[in-house]
Design a protein around this motif. Structure first.
Motif, PDB file in Angstrom:
ATOM      1  N   GLU A  51       0.843  -1.123   0.004  1.00 20.61           N
ATOM      2  CA  GLU A  51       0.191  -0.065   0.117  1.00 20.61           C
ATOM      3  C   GLU A  51       0.977   1.314  -0.055  1.00 20.61           C
ATOM      4  O   GLU A  51       1.693   1.413   0.821  1.00 20.61           O
ATOM      5  CB  GLU A  51      -1.004   0.036   1.415  1.00 20.61           C
ATOM      6  N   VAL A  99       1.720   4.652   0.878  1.00 25.36           N
ATOM      7  CA  VAL A  99       1.148   5.482   2.053  1.00 25.36           C
ATOM      8  C   VAL A  99       1.725   6.743   2.168  1.00 25.36           C
ATOM      9  O   VAL A  99       1.266   7.711   3.145  1.00 25.36           O
ATOM     10  CB  VAL A  99       1.411   4.598   3.358  1.00 25.36           C
ATOM     11  N   HIS A 100       2.868   7.280   1.648  1.00 19.94           N
ATOM     12  CA  HIS A 100       3.455   8.497   1.709  1.00 19.94           C
ATOM     13  C   HIS A 100       4.338   8.624   0.600  1.00 19.94           C
ATOM     14  O   HIS A 100       4.836   7.866  -0.212  1.00 19.94           O
ATOM     15  CB  HIS A 100       4.442   8.537   3.080  1.00 19.94           C
ATOM     16  N   TYR A 106       6.761   5.798  -0.151  1.00 18.43           N
ATOM     17  CA  TYR A 106       6.851   4.878   0.610  1.00 18.43           C
ATOM     18  C   TYR A 106       5.652   4.081   0.657  1.00 18.43           C
ATOM     19  O   TYR A 106       4.418   4.308   0.599  1.00 18.43           O
ATOM     20  CB  TYR A 106       6.879   5.612   2.161  1.00 18.43           C
ATOM     21  N   ALA A 123       3.881   0.596   2.482  1.00 16.70           N
ATOM     22  CA  ALA A 123       3.748   0.099   3.605  1.00 16.70           C
ATOM     23  C   ALA A 123       3.390  -1.571   3.322  1.00 16.70           C
ATOM     24  O   ALA A 123       2.593  -1.875   2.320  1.00 16.70           O
ATOM     25  CB  ALA A 123       2.707   0.383   4.488  1.00 16.70           C
ATOM     26  N   PHE A 147       4.050   9.014   8.153  1.00 11.34           N
ATOM     27  CA  PHE A 147       3.335   8.185   8.088  1.00 11.34           C
ATOM     28  C   PHE A 147       2.504   7.767   9.493  1.00 11.34           C
ATOM     29  O   PHE A 147       1.455   7.478   9.449  1.00 11.34           O
ATOM     30  CB  PHE A 147       3.987   6.669   7.678  1.00 11.34           C
ATOM     31  N   GLY A 153      -0.287   9.880   9.882  1.00 12.13           N
ATOM     32  CA  GLY A 153      -1.533   9.921   8.984  1.00 12.13           C
ATOM     33  C   GLY A 153      -1.150  10.931   7.568  1.00 12.13           C
ATOM     34  O   GLY A 153      -2.205  11.303   7.191  1.00 12.13           O
ATOM     35  N   SER A 159       0.371  12.191   4.181  1.00  8.89           N
ATOM     36  CA  SER A 159       0.466  11.359   3.080  1.00  8.89           C
ATOM     37  C   SER A 159       1.681  12.189   2.104  1.00  8.89           C
ATOM     38  O   SER A 159       2.026  11.490   1.252  1.00  8.89           O
ATOM     39  CB  SER A 159      -0.757  11.267   2.216  1.00  8.89           C
TER      40      SER A 159
END
Length: 163
Positions: free
Chosen positions: A77, A79-80, A94, A96, A145, A148, A150
């Motif tokens: 996933e 995530v960032h 990034y 996850a 991350f 939360g 992004s």
């Protein structure tokens, strides 16, 4: 600082991908060695996108090459994302992942005919207890991350983090 540009003067970016690899709520970091770049500092596992790889293909390859583990693309996933400037412009994704096959272990790489280990240690860390000697971009990505966020930026004067 010389930033690479194309023939029309547009900035050329490097694109890289790192994995936030989790087990039991802890994140895996590797301590760099024998590279001449940030040796002795902790970092995430990852690398640059090669040829026509997708983000997922890149992280699957890097995890296999650097850790000898298998990751399935469907278990990743994004995530960032970080835009950062050092001596070059980079867009860093990034990803996850908490599902993988095998036990992570440092893998050798053949560099100019010599076997080199680009890391000398792997360890799992709590997200709120990262090592002091961590590469700043990795630290910012992990912290962002955890909060939360992004997107983040580094190297453009005052650091900015946005959602």
């Amino acid at each position: 600082m010389k930033i690479n540009k194309d023939e029309r003067g547009r900035t050329l970016y490097y694109v890289a991908v790192d994995v936030l690899l989790f087990r039991g709520g802890r994140i895996l970091l590797q301590r760099r060695a024998n590279t001449g770049w940030n040796d002795g500092k902790w970092n995430l596992v990852g690398g640059h996108i090669e040829n026509e790889e997708t983000i997922e293909d890149c992280i699957v390859r890097e995890a296999r090459e650097e850790l000898n583990i298998k990751i399935n693309k469907e278990d990743l996933e994004i995530v960032h994302c970080m835009q950062h400037k050092t001596d070059r412009q980079t867009i860093q994704f990034y990803v996850a992942c908490d599902k993988f096959q095998g036990e992570p272990e440092i893998q050798p790489e053949l560099v100019k005919g010599n076997i080199v280990y680009k890391a000398d240690k792997l360890d799992w860390f709590d997200l709120d207890k990262l090592p002091n000697e961590i590469i700043p971009s990795a630290k910012l990505a992990i912290e962002s991350f955890s909060q939360g966020k992004s997107f983040s930026q580094r190297g453009y004067g005052e650091e900015q983090e946005n959602q």
